[in-house]
Design an enzyme around this catalytic site. Structure first.
Site, PDB file in Angstrom:
ATOM      1  N   ASN A 187       6.650   5.907  -0.014  1.00 29.64           N
ATOM      2  CA  ASN A 187       7.966   5.276   0.108  1.00 29.64           C
ATOM      3  C   ASN A 187       8.342   4.941   1.549  1.00 29.64           C
ATOM      4  O   ASN A 187       9.523   4.835   1.890  1.00 29.64           O
ATOM      5  CB  ASN A 187       9.049   6.159  -0.522  1.00 29.64           C
ATOM      6  CG  ASN A 187       8.760   6.470  -1.981  1.00 29.64           C
ATOM      7  OD1 ASN A 187       8.408   5.575  -2.751  1.00 29.64           O
ATOM      8  ND2 ASN A 187       8.892   7.729  -2.353  1.00 29.64           N
ATOM      9  N   ARG A 188       7.334   4.779   2.388  1.00 33.71           N
ATOM     10  CA  ARG A 188       7.526   4.430   3.796  1.00 33.71           C
ATOM     11  C   ARG A 188       8.286   5.502   4.578  1.00 33.71           C
ATOM     12  O   ARG A 188       8.771   5.249   5.680  1.00 33.71           O
ATOM     13  CB  ARG A 188       8.250   3.078   3.933  1.00 33.71           C
ATOM     14  CG  ARG A 188       7.467   1.885   3.379  1.00 33.71           C
ATOM     15  CD  ARG A 188       6.150   1.704   4.144  1.00 33.71           C
ATOM     16  NE  ARG A 188       5.444   0.494   3.802  1.00 33.71           N
ATOM     17  CZ  ARG A 188       4.482   0.401   2.867  1.00 33.71           C
ATOM     18  NH1 ARG A 188       4.141   1.488   2.184  1.00 33.71           N
ATOM     19  NH2 ARG A 188       3.878  -0.727   2.639  1.00 33.71           N
ATOM     20  N   LEU A 189       8.383   6.714   4.036  1.00 35.38           N
ATOM     21  CA  LEU A 189       9.024   7.811   4.764  1.00 35.38           C
ATOM     22  C   LEU A 189       7.950   8.576   5.533  1.00 35.38           C
ATOM     23  O   LEU A 189       7.671   9.757   5.275  1.00 35.38           O
ATOM     24  CB  LEU A 189       9.783   8.729   3.794  1.00 35.38           C
ATOM     25  CG  LEU A 189      10.960   8.068   3.073  1.00 35.38           C
ATOM     26  CD1 LEU A 189      11.641   9.063   2.143  1.00 35.38           C
ATOM     27  CD2 LEU A 189      11.964   7.521   4.083  1.00 35.38           C
ATOM     28  N   LYS A 222       0.853  -1.178   0.000  1.00 36.83           N
ATOM     29  CA  LYS A 222       0.000   0.000   0.000  1.00 36.83           C
ATOM     30  C   LYS A 222       0.888   1.228   0.000  1.00 36.83           C
ATOM     31  O   LYS A 222       1.875   1.289   0.744  1.00 36.83           O
ATOM     32  CB  LYS A 222      -0.920   0.043   1.227  1.00 36.83           C
ATOM     33  CG  LYS A 222      -1.772   1.304   1.320  1.00 36.83           C
ATOM     34  CD  LYS A 222      -2.683   1.259   2.530  1.00 36.83           C
ATOM     35  CE  LYS A 222      -3.403   2.585   2.733  1.00 36.83           C
ATOM     36  NZ  LYS A 222      -4.255   2.960   1.592  1.00 36.83           N
TER      37      LYS A 222
END
Length: 214
Positions: free
Chosen positions: A192-194, A10
């Protein structure tokens, strides 16, 4: 049984959390986020929260309860004081509560200290509950072992007959806890999971903030 879930993916892209958008109080940010969750829709129980306690057996345990009130003093929920969570809180009242609202890709983690609320406040809430819930509180010795579902249902039926057309007494072992926070962490999903992670903590009797790496 062997399930590979590595393909679950996701991308979080709905919002962001920047320092210049923060109110001074974490309670205000919580209130703003809660309102946005309600207005956005798609979450059946926005007030559902996970509470984690340190069990008397030494293991942490998390379960879902319902938040029933919040203000700048803390967060209130109700339960049986003799339940597993009640015994855990009596032994160690440092707890953690968390909220996950996927409709806005947000999570809040709150560390705090749980204390029983005034009995009159518990009674006021108890009286506001549906009669079925009131009798259910009498029927269930929460977390205790029972022989069967039938045993519970028979006890419920007996209490319904006993208190037909009568006021249902609040059990002495039932009531509310208020969790007074010592730390908040607000998590906003980002690409981007940041992810954005902002922590509020108390220093010199005031709330301070810091950003955490995702």
């Amino acid at each position: 049984m062997n399930r590979d879930l590595t393909a679950y993916r996701k991308s979080y892209e709905k919002n962001f959390l920047e320092e210049n958008d923060l109110p001074e109080s974490p309670f205000m940010l919580f209130s703003n986020w809660f309102k946005e969750v309600e207005e956005k829709g798609g979450v059946e129980e926005a007030n559902a929260m996970t509470i984690t306690t340190a069990g008397v057996d030494g293991f942490p345990k998390a379960r879902i309860v319902l938040l029933k009130h919040f203000d700048d003093k803390g967060f209130v929920f109700y339960t049986n004081y003799n339940s597993e969570k009640g015994k855990a809180i009596a032994n160690n009242n440092k707890v953690c509560i968390s909220f996950f609202w996927p409709n806005l890709e947000r999570q809040i983690i709150i560390k705090g200290v749980a204390e029983k609320i005034d009995k009159e406040k518990s009674l006021k809430y108890f009286r506001s509950r549906p009669r079925g819930s009131q009798i259910g509180a009498l029927a269930s010795n929460q977390s205790e072992i029972i022989l069967s579902r039938t045993e519970l249902e028979n006890k419920l039926k007996s209490l319904e007959d006993e208190y037909q057309d009568k006021e249902i007494p609040m059990p002495d072992s039932w009531g509310g806890y208020q969790i007074q926070p010592v730390e908040f962490e607000f998590w906003q999903g980002r690409p981007n999971r940041l992810h954005d992670r902002i922590r509020f903590f108390i220093k010199d009797h005031n709330w301070k903030t810091t950003r955490l790496s995702p």
